[in-house]
Design an enzyme around this catalytic site. Structure first.
Site, PDB file in Angstrom:
ATOM      1  N   ASP A  28      -0.311   1.084 -27.572  1.00 19.25           N
ATOM      2  CA  ASP A  28      -1.233   2.114 -28.084  1.00 19.25           C
ATOM      3  C   ASP A  28      -2.587   2.058 -27.367  1.00 19.25           C
ATOM      4  OD1 ASP A  28      -2.044   4.206 -29.634  1.00 19.25           O
ATOM      5  OD2 ASP A  28      -2.446   3.018 -31.423  1.00 19.25           O
ATOM      6  N   ASN A  76       5.789  11.741 -31.985  1.00 21.44           N
ATOM      7  CA  ASN A  76       4.995  12.126 -30.806  1.00 21.44           C
ATOM      8  C   ASN A  76       5.225  13.578 -30.366  1.00 21.44           C
ATOM      9  OD1 ASN A  76       5.096   8.828 -29.234  1.00 21.44           O
ATOM     10  ND2 ASN A  76       3.501   9.747 -30.496  1.00 21.44           N
TER      11      ASN A  76
HETATM   12  C1  FPP Z   1       0.096   5.485 -26.943  1.00 22.55           C
HETATM   13  O1  FPP Z   1      -1.179   5.869 -26.543  1.00 22.55           O
HETATM   14  C2  FPP Z   1       1.180   5.701 -25.992  1.00 22.55           C
HETATM   15  C3  FPP Z   1       2.173   6.667 -26.109  1.00 22.55           C
HETATM   16  C4  FPP Z   1       2.216   7.674 -27.160  1.00 22.55           C
HETATM   17  C5  FPP Z   1       3.336   6.725 -25.237  1.00 22.55           C
HETATM   18  C6  FPP Z   1       3.145   6.636 -23.770  1.00 22.55           C
HETATM   19  C7  FPP Z   1       3.579   5.331 -23.212  1.00 22.55           C
HETATM   20  C8  FPP Z   1       3.540   5.101 -21.915  1.00 22.55           C
HETATM   21  C9  FPP Z   1       3.088   6.132 -20.966  1.00 22.55           C
HETATM   22  C10 FPP Z   1       3.934   3.789 -21.352  1.00 22.55           C
HETATM   23  C11 FPP Z   1       5.429   3.615 -21.070  1.00 22.55           C
HETATM   24  C12 FPP Z   1       6.142   4.748 -20.490  1.00 22.55           C
HETATM   25  C13 FPP Z   1       7.391   4.738 -20.018  1.00 22.55           C
HETATM   26  C14 FPP Z   1       7.862   5.910 -19.258  1.00 22.55           C
HETATM   27  C15 FPP Z   1       8.329   3.621 -20.187  1.00 22.55           C
HETATM   28  P1  FPP Z   1      -1.930   7.024 -27.323  1.00 22.55           P
HETATM   29  O2  FPP Z   1      -1.771   8.280 -26.549  1.00 22.55           O
HETATM   30  O3  FPP Z   1      -1.460   7.106 -28.743  1.00 22.55           O
HETATM   31  O4  FPP Z   1      -3.426   6.510 -27.263  1.00 22.55           O
HETATM   32  P2  FPP Z   1      -4.609   6.810 -28.280  1.00 22.55           P
HETATM   33  O5  FPP Z   1      -4.264   6.122 -29.569  1.00 22.55           O
HETATM   34  O6  FPP Z   1      -5.789   6.195 -27.606  1.00 22.55           O
HETATM   35  O7  FPP Z   1      -4.726   8.301 -28.412  1.00 22.55           O
END
Ligand code: FPP
Length: 241
Positions: A28, A76
């Site tokens: 996260d 998501n």
């Molecule tokens: C959380 O950060 C991450 C995600 C929702 C998913 C994305 C994950 C990756 C890109 C890494 C791994 C990917 C692969 C293809 C294996 P957030 O967007 O929720 O951050 P925030 O809480 O700061 O908004």
């Protein structure tokens, strides 16, 4: 020398004697990492993929046998279309290169989650990556379109369709996406939130937790070893004394 006699000089740069066999990670903080730099959220996800690859490698080098990461949850999909597309495109690109990387490093890949929603070409790449790495010894589980409640419902429905009218804990444990690799010993969540967010809820019953404010793109070896050191110092009793 046991871990307790060593604990005084354990620090985040050193690996403890006891390493978790199965580490699960909620990655996260990508969006906030990007925002703090005046970049679009998607830049955080791109950096997040690099961190993911580095951390998985560090885990296996340290002696971890199984890594499970939460890449995309059933929730998501509620994000703006452009961000969803960007993350799925990163996943697609990763699937293109992962077979070669996994074969080189001895990693067995599994995609966990409901893959029925993905276009056939992505679903095919998922199947391909699993089949071509099925003989390898380290396990990497990437959770996409994953939700723990949905996983438990799917398990129960499978048991009902097999004709079961009384369902035991062992039955449910035998039908989860993670059944072949077992429950996580350690769950790490970056980004400062203290919750599971529908990740491995059944499997986490006796897991140790490590929460850190570090945002996922900044998570490195020092943070990982700190999590391992804390794990090594914890005496797991599984409900006993
Ligand atoms: C959380 O950060 C991450 C995600 C929702 C998913 C994305 C994950 C990756 C890109 C890494 C791994 C990917 C692969 C293809 C294996 P957030 O967007 O929720 O951050 P925030 O809480 O700061 O908004």
């Amino acid at each position: 020398m046991g871990i307790f006699s060593q604990k005084n000089h354990l620090n985040e740069h050193m690996l403890p004697d006891v390493i978790p066999g199965h580490v699960a990670i909620i990655m996260d903080g990508n969006g906030r990492w990007a925002k703090r730099r005046g970049l679009p959220r998607t830049a955080g996800h791109s950096k997040g993929v690099k961190t993911f690859e580095d951390v998985v490698e560090m885990c296996f080098n340290a002696g971890v046998k199984t890594v499970t990461v939460y890449a995309f949850s059933t929730e998501n999909w509620k994000r703006p279309d452009s961000e969803v597309k960007y993350i799925l495109n990163l996943l697609n690109e990763y699937l293109d290169i992962c077979i070669e990387k996994c074969l080189k490093k001895g990693i067995r890949m599994r995609i966990i989650g409901d893959r029925s929603v993905f276009p056939p070409e992505i679903a095919e790449k998922m199947n391909d990556s699993e089949q071509k790495t099925a003989h390898l010894n380290y396990n990497l589980n990437v959770a996409v379109n994953y939700g723990s409640r949905a996983e438990i419902c799917t398990a129960v429905n499978a048991l009902i369709s097999e004709g079961k009218n009384e369902i035991s804990e062992t039955d449910i444990s035998s039908k989860l996406y993670t059944t072949p690799v077992g429950d996580p010993d350690l769950i790490i969540r970056t980004g400062g939130e203290l919750r599971l967010s529908n990740f491995l809820m059944w499997q986490a019953a006796y897991s140790e937790f490590y929460f850190t404010d570090t945002l996922w793109p900044d998570f490195g070896k020092k943070d990982l070893y700190k999590a391992f050191s804390k794990f090594a110092k914890t005496h797991r009793r599984f409900g006993g004394l």
